[in-house]
Design a protein around this motif. Structure first.
Motif, PDB file in Angstrom:
ATOM      1  N   ILE A  84       0.685  -0.964  -0.394  1.00 25.56           N
ATOM      2  CA  ILE A  84       0.305   0.109   0.036  1.00 25.56           C
ATOM      3  C   ILE A  84       1.085   1.758  -0.408  1.00 25.56           C
ATOM      4  CG2 ILE A  84      -1.559   1.656   0.984  1.00 25.56           C
ATOM      5  CD1 ILE A  84      -2.609  -1.343   2.773  1.00 25.56           C
ATOM      6  N   THR A  85       0.684   2.181  -0.684  1.00 25.44           N
ATOM      7  CA  THR A  85       0.936   3.239  -0.949  1.00 25.44           C
ATOM      8  C   THR A  85       0.313   4.273  -1.095  1.00 25.44           C
ATOM      9  OG1 THR A  85       3.407   4.520  -1.758  1.00 25.44           O
ATOM     10  CG2 THR A  85       1.747   3.642  -3.314  1.00 25.44           C
ATOM     11  N   ALA A  86       0.464   6.180  -0.617  1.00 24.45           N
ATOM     12  CA  ALA A  86       0.228   6.973  -1.565  1.00 24.45           C
ATOM     13  C   ALA A  86      -0.273   7.224  -3.194  1.00 24.45           C
ATOM     14  CB  ALA A  86       0.779   8.470  -0.496  1.00 24.45           C
ATOM     15  N   GLY A  87      -1.715   8.401  -3.091  1.00 24.22           N
ATOM     16  CA  GLY A  87      -1.692   8.374  -4.420  1.00 24.22           C
ATOM     17  C   GLY A  87      -1.515  10.165  -4.893  1.00 24.22           C
ATOM     18  N   MET A 105      -1.233  -1.002  -4.623  1.00 22.38           N
ATOM     19  CA  MET A 105      -2.427  -0.607  -3.315  1.00 22.38           C
ATOM     20  C   MET A 105      -2.504   1.236  -3.122  1.00 22.38           C
ATOM     21  SD  MET A 105      -3.740  -3.244  -3.835  1.00 22.38           S
ATOM     22  CE  MET A 105      -5.763  -3.698  -3.100  1.00 22.38           C
ATOM     23  N   VAL A 106      -2.975   1.565  -4.029  1.00 21.02           N
ATOM     24  CA  VAL A 106      -2.679   2.715  -4.047  1.00 21.02           C
ATOM     25  C   VAL A 106      -3.995   4.068  -3.568  1.00 21.02           C
ATOM     26  CG1 VAL A 106      -1.774   5.210  -5.160  1.00 21.02           C
ATOM     27  CG2 VAL A 106      -0.880   3.024  -6.100  1.00 21.02           C
ATOM     28  N   VAL A 107      -4.030   4.547  -1.934  1.00 13.67           N
ATOM     29  CA  VAL A 107      -4.885   5.824  -1.465  1.00 13.67           C
ATOM     30  C   VAL A 107      -4.837   6.565  -1.202  1.00 13.67           C
ATOM     31  CG1 VAL A 107      -5.404   3.170  -0.389  1.00 13.67           C
ATOM     32  CG2 VAL A 107      -4.051   4.858   0.766  1.00 13.67           C
ATOM     33  N   ASP A 108      -5.706   7.058  -0.836  1.00 17.10           N
ATOM     34  CA  ASP A 108      -6.057   8.314  -1.500  1.00 17.10           C
ATOM     35  C   ASP A 108      -4.752   9.132   0.340  1.00 17.10           C
ATOM     36  OD1 ASP A 108      -6.782  11.070  -2.202  1.00 17.10           O
ATOM     37  OD2 ASP A 108      -8.484  11.125  -1.951  1.00 17.10           O
ATOM     38  N   VAL A 109      -5.511  10.464   0.059  1.00 15.27           N
ATOM     39  CA  VAL A 109      -3.842  10.922   1.620  1.00 15.27           C
ATOM     40  C   VAL A 109      -4.986  11.626   1.768  1.00 15.27           C
ATOM     41  CG1 VAL A 109      -2.340  11.336  -0.602  1.00 15.27           C
ATOM     42  CG2 VAL A 109      -3.406  13.079  -0.534  1.00 15.27           C
ATOM     43  N   ASN A 312       1.739  17.535 -10.761  1.00 17.66           N
ATOM     44  CA  ASN A 312       0.672  17.767 -11.784  1.00 17.66           C
ATOM     45  C   ASN A 312      -0.370  16.735 -12.196  1.00 17.66           C
ATOM     46  OD1 ASN A 312       2.201  16.717 -13.447  1.00 17.66           O
ATOM     47  ND2 ASN A 312       2.065  17.542 -14.829  1.00 17.66           N
ATOM     48  N   LYS A 313       0.021  15.126 -11.602  1.00 18.21           N
ATOM     49  CA  LYS A 313      -0.742  14.002 -11.423  1.00 18.21           C
ATOM     50  C   LYS A 313      -0.645  13.142 -10.510  1.00 18.21           C
ATOM     51  CE  LYS A 313      -0.923  13.633 -16.875  1.00 18.21           C
ATOM     52  NZ  LYS A 313       0.516  15.111 -16.685  1.00 18.21           N
ATOM     53  N   ALA A 314      -2.326  12.629  -9.873  1.00 20.28           N
ATOM     54  CA  ALA A 314      -1.997  11.527  -8.845  1.00 20.28           C
ATOM     55  C   ALA A 314      -1.729  10.734  -9.969  1.00 20.28           C
ATOM     56  CB  ALA A 314      -4.071  11.771  -8.686  1.00 20.28           C
ATOM     57  N   ILE A 315      -1.438   9.209  -9.186  1.00 21.41           N
ATOM     58  CA  ILE A 315      -0.997   8.117  -9.418  1.00 21.41           C
ATOM     59  C   ILE A 315      -2.006   7.774 -10.844  1.00 21.41           C
ATOM     60  CG2 ILE A 315      -0.646   5.739  -9.117  1.00 21.41           C
ATOM     61  CD1 ILE A 315       2.020   7.674  -8.680  1.00 21.41           C
ATOM     62  N   PRO A 323      -4.713   0.998 -12.820  1.00 23.08           N
ATOM     63  CA  PRO A 323      -5.331  -1.385 -12.256  1.00 23.08           C
ATOM     64  C   PRO A 323      -5.228  -1.036 -10.140  1.00 23.08           C
ATOM     65  CG  PRO A 323      -4.485  -0.896 -13.887  1.00 23.08           C
ATOM     66  CD  PRO A 323      -4.335   0.218 -14.028  1.00 23.08           C
ATOM     67  N   TYR A 324      -4.337  -0.087 -10.215  1.00 23.94           N
ATOM     68  CA  TYR A 324      -4.132  -0.308  -8.775  1.00 23.94           C
ATOM     69  C   TYR A 324      -4.651   0.967  -8.211  1.00 23.94           C
ATOM     70  CZ  TYR A 324      -0.477  -2.879 -11.806  1.00 23.94           C
ATOM     71  OH  TYR A 324       0.588  -3.718 -12.473  1.00 23.94           O
ATOM     72  N   CYS A 325      -4.874   1.654  -8.482  1.00 23.16           N
ATOM     73  CA  CYS A 325      -5.272   3.209  -7.182  1.00 23.16           C
ATOM     74  C   CYS A 325      -7.421   2.620  -7.329  1.00 23.16           C
ATOM     75  CB  CYS A 325      -5.831   4.000  -8.212  1.00 23.16           C
ATOM     76  SG  CYS A 325      -4.148   4.381  -8.984  1.00 23.16           S
ATOM     77  N   ARG A 326      -7.406   3.041  -5.971  1.00 22.44           N
ATOM     78  CA  ARG A 326      -8.621   3.482  -4.871  1.00 22.44           C
ATOM     79  C   ARG A 326      -8.390   4.404  -5.811  1.00 22.44           C
ATOM     80  NH1 ARG A 326     -10.476  -0.879  -1.322  1.00 22.44           N
ATOM     81  NH2 ARG A 326     -11.257   1.349  -0.243  1.00 22.44           N
ATOM     82  N   PRO A 327     -10.202   5.181  -4.846  1.00 25.41           N
ATOM     83  CA  PRO A 327     -10.548   6.421  -5.231  1.00 25.41           C
ATOM     84  C   PRO A 327      -9.627   7.135  -4.443  1.00 25.41           C
ATOM     85  CG  PRO A 327     -12.303   4.919  -5.191  1.00 25.41           C
ATOM     86  CD  PRO A 327     -11.210   4.152  -4.716  1.00 25.41           C
ATOM     87  N   LEU A 328      -8.918   8.219  -5.737  1.00 27.69           N
ATOM     88  CA  LEU A 328      -8.175   9.157  -4.937  1.00 27.69           C
ATOM     89  C   LEU A 328      -9.021  10.556  -5.245  1.00 27.69           C
ATOM     90  CD1 LEU A 328      -5.442   7.562  -6.482  1.00 27.69           C
ATOM     91  CD2 LEU A 328      -6.371   6.877  -4.695  1.00 27.69           C
ATOM     92  N   PRO A 329     -10.053  11.565  -5.257  1.00 32.28           N
ATOM     93  CA  PRO A 329     -10.526  12.434  -4.690  1.00 32.28           C
ATOM     94  C   PRO A 329      -9.564  13.442  -4.543  1.00 32.28           C
ATOM     95  CG  PRO A 329     -11.932  11.219  -3.213  1.00 32.28           C
ATOM     96  CD  PRO A 329     -10.568   9.939  -3.762  1.00 32.28           C
ATOM     97  N   VAL A 330      -8.735  13.546  -3.374  1.00 29.87           N
ATOM     98  CA  VAL A 330      -8.325  14.480  -2.520  1.00 29.87           C
ATOM     99  C   VAL A 330      -7.165  14.743  -3.199  1.00 29.87           C
ATOM    100  CG1 VAL A 330      -6.797  15.006  -0.413  1.00 29.87           C
ATOM    101  CG2 VAL A 330      -9.087  13.818   0.113  1.00 29.87           C
TER     102      VAL A 330
END
Length: 365
Positions: A84-87, A105-109, A312-315, A323-330
């Motif tokens: 797991i790491t940061a978006g 597994m990429v999660v939000d901040v 300038n881009k989220a992951i 394919p490895y990202c959960r929702p990253l709205p923040v």
């Protein structure tokens, strides 16, 4: 404004030039040593840096990207394992997980520090999760007490990505000494940077340090390769530069904190979202947020002040990582608004008031 009058966003040469005589002495020392790979300079830096961070061991490597991948390898992370790491981070953080054969597994901040959100870490844990890579973004610490508690609960490794956090701390512990290991980049623009690529891994785990030293050098240990590694060695020239710069790091970080406070005081009443003031942070960047970013940056550029964006881009906006990202709205919202103002002391020592004046002008247009 004449191009020669442009205020740069960053300039490693200004830093190196300040240490001109010592820099030349470091070059000459290495050149005359007849030892250019894994010699005395690397060993000295590993000892110096581990003492500075407060760990028992430090292993010099070619880059932080390799350092993250090698750390995962040394901890036994294998294909099918999830990390797991940061978006909001450099693509290198995610690339390193893939390089090690694991699944990101990429999660939000968090909206405050833009560091990984511990609540999102917990949501992403599965039976295949083996490690967490918190990224100490912009020189601010992640919420390491919560992260370490989650790791203990689920028996997970913690690899701190300290690429932007040389000398930063959390609860009186330097970052890079809290997790199972810490990984640092010495890219030229870092708070502690060399003249090319360079990195290091800090740890209190003796067996891990021993394994890392083998893995960075093809896997060789006692002239035998028991487990295949890679070629990722910190060279003597870069280590000599780092040995020369390390004693000045705390004073350098304090200068960044001073200018962060001055920025905050000068800009707090303007339509910018400012980073918070934290005496434990080291302000690798001073990131502000503004809705009409491109207009703001373009006006500053016309006025002779260059800025950066980190990032300038989220992951999930990188095609390879979707394919490895959960929702990253923040993370996505921040990526639309972030602007990094110049924070390098050698630049601000001469130009701080002018930069602030130009920022105010840009916001009024």
């Amino acid at each position: 404004m004449d191009a020669n009058d442009t205020i740069p966003f960053s300039s490693p040469w200004l830093r190196f030039n300040h240490f001109g005589d010592k820099l030349n002495a470091a070059f000459q020392r290495v050149a005359s040593s007849n030892s250019y790979i894994l010699g005395n300079e690397v060993e000295q830096f590993e000892n110096n840096f581990s003492q500075y961070i407060g760990t028992k061991h430090c292993v010099g490597v070619n880059s932080a990207t390799d350092g993250l991948a090698l750390s995962l390898m040394a901890l036994g992370i294998k294909p099918g394992d999830e990390v797991i790491t940061a978006g909001l981070t450099a693509p290198a953080t995610v690339t390193a997980i893939l390089q090690a054969g694991a699944t990101p597994m990429v999660v939000d901040v968090l909206d405050t520090t833009l560091c990984i959100n511990p609540a999102e870490i917990r949501k992403a844990i599965t039976k295949n999760t083996k490690a967490i890579i918190p990224v100490h973004l912009h020189g601010f610490a992640c919420e390491m007490d919560e992260i370490m508690a989650i790791a203990a609960e689920y028996n997970l490794f913690v690899i701190e990505d300290c690429s932007q956090a040389h000398g930063a701390s959390f609860n009186k512990k330097k970052l890079g000494s809290i997790g199972d290991c810490g990984v640092f980049s010495f890219y030229p623009t870092k708070n502690l940077g060399c003249m090319g690529d360079g990195g290091a891994i800090t740890t209190n785990n003796e067996s891990m340090a021993s394994k890392l030293k083998a893995l960075r050098n093809y896997g060789l240990q006692d002239n035998i390769v028991a487990e295949a590694g890679i070629n990722s060695r910190l060279d003597e020239v870069q280590a000599a530069i780092l040995n020369m710069l390390l004693p000045a790091l705390d004073d350098y970080n304090e200068s960044r904190r001073k200018y962060a406070k001055q920025y905050y005081s000068a800009l707090k009443d303007l339509p910018l979202k400012l980073p918070h003031i934290d005496s434990n942070a080291v302000y690798h960047q001073f990131p502000v947020r503004i809705e009409n970013r491109d207009k703001f940056r373009n006006v500053l550029k016309k006025e002779g002040v260059l800025t950066g964006i980190h990032y300038n881009k989220a992951i999930n906006q990188h095609e390879a990582f979707k394919p490895y990202c959960r929702p990253l709205p923040v993370a996505m919202k921040a990526a639309e608004e972030l602007v990094s103002l110049p924070i390098q002391p050698e630049i601000l020592d001469r130009n701080f008031e002018m930069i602030v004046d130009k920022i105010k002008l840009a916001l009024n247009q």
